[in-house]
Design a protein around this motif. Structure first.
Motif, PDB file in Angstrom:
ATOM      1  N   ILE A 107      10.867   8.545  -6.001  1.00  0.00           N
ATOM      2  CA  ILE A 107      12.085   8.466  -7.491  1.00  0.00           C
ATOM      3  C   ILE A 107      11.450   8.531  -8.685  1.00  0.00           C
ATOM      4  N   ASN A 108      11.655   9.181  -9.558  1.00  0.00           N
ATOM      5  CA  ASN A 108      10.673   8.758 -10.889  1.00  0.00           C
ATOM      6  C   ASN A 108      12.074   8.626 -12.120  1.00  0.00           C
ATOM      7  N   VAL A 109      11.729   7.081 -11.947  1.00  0.00           N
ATOM      8  CA  VAL A 109      12.994   6.651 -13.048  1.00  0.00           C
ATOM      9  C   VAL A 109      12.469   5.998 -14.357  1.00  0.00           C
ATOM     10  N   GLY A 153       0.650   5.338  -2.309  1.00  0.00           N
ATOM     11  CA  GLY A 153       1.743   6.161  -1.566  1.00  0.00           C
ATOM     12  C   GLY A 153       1.050   7.480  -1.254  1.00  0.00           C
ATOM     13  N   ARG A 154       1.674   8.111   0.145  1.00  0.00           N
ATOM     14  CA  ARG A 154       1.454   9.244   0.213  1.00  0.00           C
ATOM     15  C   ARG A 154       2.278   9.947   0.151  1.00  0.00           C
ATOM     16  N   GLY A 155       1.614  11.518  -0.475  1.00  0.00           N
ATOM     17  CA  GLY A 155       3.271  12.505   0.451  1.00  0.00           C
ATOM     18  C   GLY A 155       2.993  13.677   1.304  1.00  0.00           C
ATOM     19  N   ARG A 156       2.949  14.451   1.478  1.00  0.00           N
ATOM     20  CA  ARG A 156       2.723  15.555   3.041  1.00  0.00           C
ATOM     21  C   ARG A 156       1.335  16.068   3.169  1.00  0.00           C
ATOM     22  N   LEU A 157       0.520  15.654   3.442  1.00  0.00           N
ATOM     23  CA  LEU A 157      -0.478  17.032   3.848  1.00  0.00           C
ATOM     24  C   LEU A 157      -1.487  16.002   3.859  1.00  0.00           C
ATOM     25  N   GLY A 158      -1.514  14.791   3.061  1.00  0.00           N
ATOM     26  CA  GLY A 158      -2.538  13.996   2.925  1.00  0.00           C
ATOM     27  C   GLY A 158      -2.759  13.471   1.413  1.00  0.00           C
ATOM     28  N   ARG A 159      -1.780  14.254   0.234  1.00  0.00           N
ATOM     29  CA  ARG A 159      -1.686  14.049  -0.974  1.00  0.00           C
ATOM     30  C   ARG A 159      -1.211  12.988  -1.129  1.00  0.00           C
ATOM     31  N   LYS A 160      -1.647  12.321  -2.374  1.00  0.00           N
ATOM     32  CA  LYS A 160      -1.516  11.447  -2.904  1.00  0.00           C
ATOM     33  C   LYS A 160       0.153  11.405  -3.728  1.00  0.00           C
ATOM     34  N   TRP A 161       0.637  10.197  -3.529  1.00  0.00           N
ATOM     35  CA  TRP A 161       2.042  10.236  -4.029  1.00  0.00           C
ATOM     36  C   TRP A 161       1.552   8.628  -5.188  1.00  0.00           C
ATOM     37  N   LEU A 162       1.931   9.415  -6.582  1.00  0.00           N
ATOM     38  CA  LEU A 162       1.343   8.291  -7.462  1.00  0.00           C
ATOM     39  C   LEU A 162       2.562   7.417  -8.117  1.00  0.00           C
ATOM     40  N   SER A 163       2.512   5.897  -7.695  1.00  0.00           N
ATOM     41  CA  SER A 163       3.421   4.526  -7.912  1.00  0.00           C
ATOM     42  C   SER A 163       3.921   4.003  -8.064  1.00  0.00           C
ATOM     43  N   LYS A 181      10.023  21.040 -13.857  1.00  0.00           N
ATOM     44  CA  LYS A 181       9.151  19.262 -12.992  1.00  0.00           C
ATOM     45  C   LYS A 181       9.956  18.475 -11.627  1.00  0.00           C
ATOM     46  N   LYS A 182       9.464  17.828 -11.427  1.00  0.00           N
ATOM     47  CA  LYS A 182       9.832  17.450  -9.978  1.00  0.00           C
ATOM     48  C   LYS A 182      10.172  15.288  -9.975  1.00  0.00           C
ATOM     49  N   VAL A 183      10.792  15.518  -9.917  1.00  0.00           N
ATOM     50  CA  VAL A 183      11.497  13.687  -9.780  1.00  0.00           C
ATOM     51  C   VAL A 183      11.578  12.959  -8.647  1.00  0.00           C
ATOM     52  N   ARG A 234       5.767  -0.710  -6.466  1.00  0.00           N
ATOM     53  CA  ARG A 234       5.327  -0.399  -7.009  1.00  0.00           C
ATOM     54  C   ARG A 234       4.303   0.028  -5.538  1.00  0.00           C
ATOM     55  N   GLN A 235       3.341   1.212  -5.510  1.00  0.00           N
ATOM     56  CA  GLN A 235       2.185   1.476  -4.033  1.00  0.00           C
ATOM     57  C   GLN A 235       1.051   1.491  -4.578  1.00  0.00           C
ATOM     58  N   THR A 236       0.092   1.014  -4.078  1.00  0.00           N
ATOM     59  CA  THR A 236      -1.577   1.268  -4.369  1.00  0.00           C
ATOM     60  C   THR A 236      -2.009   2.702  -3.779  1.00  0.00           C
ATOM     61  N   ASP A 238       2.030  17.880 -16.546  1.00  0.00           N
ATOM     62  CA  ASP A 238       2.552  19.124 -16.411  1.00  0.00           C
ATOM     63  C   ASP A 238       4.166  19.754 -15.276  1.00  0.00           C
ATOM     64  N   ARG A 239       3.979  18.554 -14.212  1.00  0.00           N
ATOM     65  CA  ARG A 239       4.653  19.388 -13.611  1.00  0.00           C
ATOM     66  C   ARG A 239       5.427  17.953 -13.226  1.00  0.00           C
ATOM     67  N   ALA A 240       5.631  17.016 -13.389  1.00  0.00           N
ATOM     68  CA  ALA A 240       6.973  15.710 -12.750  1.00  0.00           C
ATOM     69  C   ALA A 240       7.066  16.062 -14.075  1.00  0.00           C
ATOM     70  N   ASP A 245       1.142  -1.870  -0.018  1.00  0.00           N
ATOM     71  CA  ASP A 245      -0.369   0.209   0.210  1.00  0.00           C
ATOM     72  C   ASP A 245       1.045   1.163  -0.207  1.00  0.00           C
ATOM     73  N   SER A 246       1.672   1.219   1.334  1.00  0.00           N
ATOM     74  CA  SER A 246       2.954   2.121   1.192  1.00  0.00           C
ATOM     75  C   SER A 246       3.667   1.773   2.106  1.00  0.00           C
ATOM     76  N   THR A 247       5.162   2.294   1.566  1.00  0.00           N
ATOM     77  CA  THR A 247       6.224   1.508   2.053  1.00  0.00           C
ATOM     78  C   THR A 247       6.198   2.708   3.700  1.00  0.00           C
ATOM     79  N   GLN A 248       5.795   3.778   3.384  1.00  0.00           N
ATOM     80  CA  GLN A 248       5.621   4.284   5.132  1.00  0.00           C
ATOM     81  C   GLN A 248       4.667   3.778   5.647  1.00  0.00           C
TER      82      GLN A 248
HETATM   83  C1  BT5 Z   1       6.250  14.386  -1.460  1.00  0.00           C
HETATM   84  O1  BT5 Z   1       4.685  15.053  -0.825  1.00  0.00           O
HETATM   85  O2  BT5 Z   1       7.097  14.794  -2.233  1.00  0.00           O
HETATM   86  C2  BT5 Z   1       7.268  12.928  -0.611  1.00  0.00           C
HETATM   87  C3  BT5 Z   1       6.736  12.080  -1.424  1.00  0.00           C
HETATM   88  C4  BT5 Z   1       7.067  10.902  -0.911  1.00  0.00           C
HETATM   89  C5  BT5 Z   1       6.981   9.643  -1.614  1.00  0.00           C
HETATM   90  C6  BT5 Z   1       7.427   8.389  -0.880  1.00  0.00           C
HETATM   91  S1  BT5 Z   1       7.645   6.647  -1.997  1.00  0.00           S
HETATM   92  C7  BT5 Z   1       7.897   6.175  -0.866  1.00  0.00           C
HETATM   93  C8  BT5 Z   1       7.466   6.491   0.040  1.00  0.00           C
HETATM   94  N1  BT5 Z   1       6.042   5.780   0.896  1.00  0.00           N
HETATM   95  C9  BT5 Z   1       5.272   7.012   0.555  1.00  0.00           C
HETATM   96  O3  BT5 Z   1       3.499   6.579   0.971  1.00  0.00           O
HETATM   97  N2  BT5 Z   1       5.666   7.800   0.520  1.00  0.00           N
HETATM   98  C10 BT5 Z   1       6.925   8.199   0.424  1.00  0.00           C
HETATM   99  P1  BT5 Z   1       4.375  16.341  -1.373  1.00  0.00           P
HETATM  100  O4  BT5 Z   1       5.296  17.281  -1.439  1.00  0.00           O
HETATM  101  O5  BT5 Z   1       3.129  16.236  -0.856  1.00  0.00           O
HETATM  102  O6  BT5 Z   1       3.954  16.432  -3.529  1.00  0.00           O
HETATM  103  C11 BT5 Z   1       2.328  15.286  -3.412  1.00  0.00           C
HETATM  104  C12 BT5 Z   1       2.306  15.894  -4.937  1.00  0.00           C
HETATM  105  O7  BT5 Z   1       3.515  15.897  -6.085  1.00  0.00           O
HETATM  106  C13 BT5 Z   1       1.172  15.620  -5.436  1.00  0.00           C
HETATM  107  O8  BT5 Z   1      -0.162  16.783  -4.531  1.00  0.00           O
HETATM  108  C14 BT5 Z   1       1.405  16.112  -6.542  1.00  0.00           C
HETATM  109  O9  BT5 Z   1       0.275  17.210  -7.234  1.00  0.00           O
HETATM  110  C15 BT5 Z   1       2.913  15.588  -6.936  1.00  0.00           C
HETATM  111  N3  BT5 Z   1       2.791  14.308  -7.296  1.00  0.00           N
HETATM  112  C16 BT5 Z   1       2.425  12.707  -6.934  1.00  0.00           C
HETATM  113  N4  BT5 Z   1       2.709  11.808  -7.325  1.00  0.00           N
HETATM  114  C17 BT5 Z   1       3.924  12.172  -7.832  1.00  0.00           C
HETATM  115  C18 BT5 Z   1       5.386  11.971  -8.861  1.00  0.00           C
HETATM  116  N5  BT5 Z   1       5.183  10.449  -9.094  1.00  0.00           N
HETATM  117  N6  BT5 Z   1       6.365  12.156  -8.886  1.00  0.00           N
HETATM  118  C19 BT5 Z   1       5.921  13.750  -9.072  1.00  0.00           C
HETATM  119  N7  BT5 Z   1       4.892  14.566  -8.446  1.00  0.00           N
HETATM  120  C20 BT5 Z   1       4.131  14.010  -7.867  1.00  0.00           C
END
Ligand code: BT5
Length: 233
Positions: A122-124, A37-47, A102-104, A33-35, A135-137, A12-15
């Motif tokens: 990391i997008n590889v 994956g999360r970013g900060r503040l409840g955002r998604k990390w597409l994985s 663009k974010k890597v 892959r993660q089903t 538009d931003r990755a 689901d998420s390595t975190q």
């Molecule tokens: C981050 O959050 O940039 C932190 C990302 C951390 C991901 C890792 S993967 C391993 C571990 N397991 C997890 O579940 N998470 C960590 P933030 O600054 O909040 O950025 C999130 C935003 O980046 C989203 O709202 C999108 O706009 C954008 N985003 C989502 N997936 C992306 C991707 N694969 N590449 C580039 N941008 C992305």
């Protein structure tokens, strides 16, 4: 610093796994892959498959400043990617690695009880960048036109992280501040910070604490909340 590596096909998420599982400090958990994956503040990390997604634990007593730590980690990722690809990367305060606009890669540091969980995506080699972030990755594949060995990328990144965190613990953030500033995206430009309210001004550098220094009409403001997102104004 890293002694064990667990590499799984899908989580689901390595975190989330490291939050629940009992693993030691020297273990890194990687997933293809993660089903969820999360970013900060409840955002998604597409994985999707092709990227690199991993987490590891740090001792929260050793790394108390959660503004400096993601900056040092982002620097470590950018240095490792530069070593491998020979292409320059930038750092977007507070936690992103960028190629041009663009974010890597993104770094996430989460505190959960007595655990400090660090996650890095990391997008590889992904072939398709999802529409919602197109538009931003970007990916290393898109930047360089070729596939990269993800194991090699991971090992190089972990090596840089070990070296830099050792120095960060033994010395201080001062060792890194200049390097991070020299790679800072939008430095010297008009920016806006979106978060609890909106702050606009010129990004003039990093503070000792790892905050963003913004020259506003009322003078220089030090932004110490990582809950802000930086945009070009
Ligand atoms: C981050 O959050 O940039 C932190 C990302 C951390 C991901 C890792 S993967 C391993 C571990 N397991 C997890 O579940 N998470 C960590 P933030 O600054 O909040 O950025 C999130 C935003 O980046 C989203 O709202 C999108 O706009 C954008 N985003 C989502 N997936 C992306 C991707 N694969 N590449 C580039 N941008 C992305």
């Amino acid at each position: 610093m890293f002694k064990n590596l667990i590499w799984l096909k899908e989580v689901d998420s390595t975190q989330e796994r490291l939050k629940e599982w009992n693993v030691s400090y020297g273990t890194a958990l990687v997933a293809d892959r993660q089903t969820k994956g999360r970013g900060r503040l409840g955002r998604k990390w597409l994985s999707q498959e092709g990227g690199l997604y991993f987490s590891f634990l740090l001792n929260p007593k050793e790394f108390e400043n959660l503004l400096q730590l993601p900056l040092v980690l982002g620097l470590s990722v950018s240095e490792a990617l530069e070593e491998i690809t020979e292409i320059p990367f930038s750092l977007k305060w507070p936690n992103d690695v960028y190629f041009q606009e663009k974010k890597v890669s993104g770094v996430l540091c989460e505190l959960s009880k007595d655990k400090l969980i660090v996650g890095i995506g990391i997008n590889v080699n992904q072939r398709e960048i999802p529409e919602e972030i197109k538009d931003r990755a970007t990916t290393l594949y898109e930047i360089t036109g070729k596939d990269w060995d993800r194991k090699e990328v991971l090992l190089k990144v972990l090596k840089r992280i070990s070296e830099n965190l050792k120095k960060f613990k033994e010395k201080s953030f001062k060792e890194f501040k200049g390097k991070i500033e020299s790679k800072m995206l939008y430095l010297g430009e008009e920016v806006k910070l979106l978060g609890e309210g909106k702050i606009t001004g010129k990004l003039v550098g990093l503070s000792e604490k790892g905050g963003a220094l913004i020259l506003t009409e009322e003078g220089i403001k030090e932004i110490l909340s990582g809950e802000f997102s930086l945009r070009r104004s």
